[in-house]
Enzyme design. Sequence first.
Site, mmCIF file in Angstrom:
data_model
loop_
_atom_site.group_PDB
_atom_site.id
_atom_site.type_symbol
_atom_site.label_atom_id
_atom_site.label_comp_id
_atom_site.label_asym_id
_atom_site.label_seq_id
_atom_site.Cartn_x
_atom_site.Cartn_y
_atom_site.Cartn_z
ATOM 1 N N ARG A 62 23.693 -50.481 1.830
ATOM 2 C CA ARG A 62 22.696 -49.459 1.516
ATOM 3 C C ARG A 62 21.895 -49.042 2.741
ATOM 4 N NH1 ARG A 62 18.230 -51.704 -0.273
ATOM 5 N NH2 ARG A 62 19.077 -52.891 -1.994
ATOM 6 N N TYR A 117 12.473 -22.855 -2.580
ATOM 7 C CA TYR A 117 13.536 -23.089 -3.569
ATOM 8 C C TYR A 117 12.892 -23.657 -4.844
ATOM 9 C CZ TYR A 117 17.700 -25.801 -5.154
ATOM 10 O OH TYR A 117 18.731 -26.366 -5.850
ATOM 11 N N ASP A 189 12.404 -26.657 5.222
ATOM 12 C CA ASP A 189 13.768 -26.598 4.706
ATOM 13 C C ASP A 189 14.510 -25.618 5.613
ATOM 14 O OD1 ASP A 189 16.142 -25.955 3.351
ATOM 15 O OD2 ASP A 189 15.233 -26.257 1.381
ATOM 16 N N LYS A 214 25.410 -27.526 1.614
ATOM 17 C CA LYS A 214 25.760 -26.129 1.955
ATOM 18 C C LYS A 214 26.696 -26.108 3.160
ATOM 19 C CE LYS A 214 22.455 -25.613 -1.072
ATOM 20 N NZ LYS A 214 22.803 -25.915 -2.444
#
Length: 400
Positions: A62, A117, A189, A214
């Site tokens: 992890r 967003y 962002d 993206k």
Amino acid sequence: MNEPKKDDPSRPERPTTRLVTGGRDPFSYRGYVNPPVYHASTLLHRTAADYLAHRGPYQYGRRGTPTSEALANAIAEIEGPACAGVALLPSGLAAVSVALLSVLKAGDHVLVTDSAYLPTRQFCDSVLTRWHVATTYYDPLIGGGIAGLMQSNTRAVYLESPGSLSFEVQDVPAIAEAAHAKGALVLIDNTWASPLYFRALEKGADLSIQAGTKYIGGHSDVMLGAASADAATWPALINTVHTMGLCVGPDDMYLGLRGLRTLGVRLAQHGAAAMKVARWLQTRPEVLRVLYPALESDPGHAIWKRDFSGACGLLSIVLKPAPETAVHAFIDALTLFGIGASWGGYESLVIPFDCAPMRTATKWAPGGPTVRFHVGLEDADDLIADLERGFAAMAAALLP
Ligand SMILES: Cc1ncc(COP(=O)(O)O)c(C=O)c1O
């Protein structure tokens, strides 16, 4: 684990070269060009003393593997020398929320662009509110005027530039200067431009967020996020990621790394095709305005030209007033533009949208229905022919 190698002046500086070389060390994995994908939880130690002293570069799946390290280092290389570390998260939205959580505490105030967003807003309005962090939304075009909204407890200013539906370009250096003057951190962002076209950490941001889903992934087959931090914000960011137990599956990290290698050529093609499509859309009688900062006529063009080194394939149009049935006829007639959320993959996409219900600091009144396109890697002339078919269907729907 994800701290990048420090900048070596003897290494090539150009970002597209760094996309190819970043995070790679073939001779530490038997000479193969790409790093192996470590499917890993447990890591064994040779002795009890080694285990207790956490000796060795890795501790537990992890907390980082050679696979996560390769991707984080590769992203760090395109962020530039101001980047102290890259945290990998399971989605772009997770990168947004974790970056915000890493800098905020109960009693703080955060300023968030009205163009953010929608799920980012929803995170602020739900989780942050519950945790007694107050959010004020601001006009994305406020620039240095953000100083007037700063309160004594304003800890962070959050930007998204350009807005991923409405494409306002924010004056990042001016906002950062005003925020820093009052002791607030700046988060952005930066998914639209990616660090390849906008070096957010060098323009004043303290934390830069990517929805790797993206363009980094680039093939619509992976969910991925990344938050890149400067030296001051990195310890709290990586501590938040580790203490919350967040990590990304190894195959998804590998897909991100694989996508990153071709980001340069893909973005160049997306940008060139989008420009051709945008210019053509500007000539259409049905179109009131094209929202794409790379166009000279765009209100954000001057700042885009000053701060960015390229544009991607995401743009919107404002149609002249038309009934919803006609707009839907236009969209439904398209065959190369798939109707769907997200963007940044190799394929073209289209969605109708309306920012009005989500705005609180500004009024969204563009003058007609709005449609967003992601211009993919198809031939731009074929996309234009597809749009022509859409406009023909729209005209037919308007017939009495
Ligand atoms: C600008 C922007 N930021 C963040 C996200 C969230 O990314 P993800 O879908 O990977 O959670 C999106 C997704 O559409 C986006 O458009």
